[in-house]
Design an enzyme around this catalytic site. Structure first.
Site, PDB file in Angstrom:
ATOM      1  N   GLN A 125      58.286  81.164  36.955  1.00  0.00           N
ATOM      2  CA  GLN A 125      57.346  80.199  37.516  1.00  0.00           C
ATOM      3  C   GLN A 125      57.470  80.093  39.033  1.00  0.00           C
ATOM      4  O   GLN A 125      58.513  80.399  39.608  1.00  0.00           O
ATOM      5  CB  GLN A 125      57.527  78.827  36.855  1.00  0.00           C
ATOM      6  N   GLU A 210      53.836  68.926  36.432  1.00  0.00           N
ATOM      7  CA  GLU A 210      55.002  68.550  35.633  1.00  0.00           C
ATOM      8  C   GLU A 210      55.706  67.319  36.177  1.00  0.00           C
ATOM      9  O   GLU A 210      55.883  67.170  37.384  1.00  0.00           O
ATOM     10  CB  GLU A 210      56.007  69.709  35.600  1.00  0.00           C
TER      11      GLU A 210
END
Ligand SMILES: *[C@@H]1O[C@H](CO)[C@@H](O)[C@H](O)[C@H]1NC(C)=O
Ligand SMILES: *[C@@H]1O[C@H](CO)[C@@H](O)[C@H](O)[C@H]1NC(C)=O
Ligand SMILES: *[C@@H]1O[C@H](CO)[C@@H](O)[C@H](O)[C@H]1NC(C)=O
Ligand SMILES: *[C@@H]1O[C@H](CO)[C@@H](O)[C@H](O)[C@H]1NC(C)=O
Ligand SMILES: *[C@@H]1O[C@H](CO)[C@@H](O)[C@H](O)[C@H]1NC(C)=O
Length: 276
Positions: A125, A210
């Site tokens: 990521q 997130e």
């Protein structure tokens, strides 16, 4: 529910094409490890709260499921042999949440990645954090091969309004390169991973906001306003068979207990999340 790839293509602009050649750029020196800080696989709300809560899972006619997570908001394409994922975001100015305290740091991460949803062993990521403390916003950019910690990029200072392209490309299941590019100037930073582990499944490609964990606890979440990933696309490996080239879209919103924090949606090539 599984979708024909043409429908996924319509939803996400999936390119079932040759994996794009990876341009290997010079390795960025690793910045200081952030203590105890990493983004993590999607957590079901019940895993976090400790109380069993039914997860809303409504499959509608386009094959999109919508459910809740304690830490992930956004969209995940669930399929096979995803080797690259990209999306462009305009950096928002984070605010304190309603009733927020000046002395508390609030934060949220914005990133694209491979795996972490149906495949929870590893995540490749790249993204940035939206922090605010006492009305002062700050940003940092990072890359991560979960479960290793995240590392900061240096010399790439974000400001609200920057148009940033995030790209993750796996060269194989244990190596890959991630990029953050300033779309206005073309300036970019990158990092190449070699022989990392655990191996990727290459089964999920995602565009996520997130509420990340620090020392095993969810950070108080900043009011990120609105995050829209545009020009979202994924690349499938050339070895992908027609039968494997099917995907479903899982849409997630963040919920802690009864409190829902995000409202995410998708349209062709776009994933959008609002703080609510
Ligand atoms: C299916 O759900 C997604 C996400 O909530 C929404 O964007 C889409 O419009 C829905 N489609 C239909 C046909 O209801
Ligand atoms: C991106 O480009 C814009 C326009 O030149 C500039 O203002 C901004 O500082 C740049 N941001 C980064 C992180 O390079
Ligand atoms: C994966 O790619 C890296 C970089 O090209 C290479 O060093 C490594 O040997 C490859 N691993 C496997 C298992 O093919
Ligand atoms: C999306 O991609 C197209 C074609 O590459 C480009 O012209 C456009 O500027 C991009 N838009 C954004 C918001 O990145
Ligand atoms: C979510 O956003 C949609 C528009 O994209 C809006 O119609 C809907 O009312 C919003 N839902 C909530 C709970 O804010």
């Amino acid at each position: 529910m599984r979708l024909p790839s043409t429908l996924v293509a319509a939803l996400f602009g999936v390119e079932a094409v040759l994996a794009s050649p990876v341009v290997l750029t010079p390795r960025t020196p690793r910045a200081q490890r952030r203590s105890g800080r990493h983004t993590s696989p999607r957590i079901a709300p019940s895993d976090y709260s400790g109380t069993a809560q039914p997860t809303a899972r409504n499959t509608n006619s386009t094959g999109t499921t919508t459910s809740y997570s304690a830490n992930w908001a956004g969209a995940v394409l669930e399929g096979a042999h995803y080797v690259s994922v990209t999306g462009t975001v305009t950096v928002p100015q984070p605010q304190m949440p309603p009733g927020g305290l000046d002395e508390v740091e609030y934060s949220a991460s914005v990133w694209v990645g491979l795996d972490g949803d149906t495949c929870q062993s590893s995540i490749l990521q790249v993204g940035f954090d939206l922090n605010v403390r006492g009305g002062q916003a700050s940003y940092d950019t990072w890359y991560e091969w979960y479960p290793d910690s995240a590392f900061n990029f240096e010399g790439f200072a974000l400001t609200a309004g920057d148009v940033i392209r995030l790209t993750v490309t796996a060269t194989n299941t244990t190596s890959g390169t991630v990029w953050i590019e300033n779309e206005t100037t073309g300036k970019s930073v990158s990092h190449t991973f070699a022989d990392e582990g655990p191996a990727l499944c290459e089964a999920n490609a995602e565009w996520i906001v997130e509420d990340f964990l620090v020392g095993g606890k969810l950070m108080p979440m900043s009011n990120f306003g609105s995050v829209t990933f545009t020009n979202c696309s994924v690349v499938e490996a050339t070895s992908t068979t027609a039968a494997e080239s099917t995907s479903s879209v899982a849409l997630y919103n963040i919920r802690h207990g009864e409190e829902v924090y995000t409202n995410c949606s998708t349209s062709p090539g776009t994933v959008s999340c609002e703080y609510v």
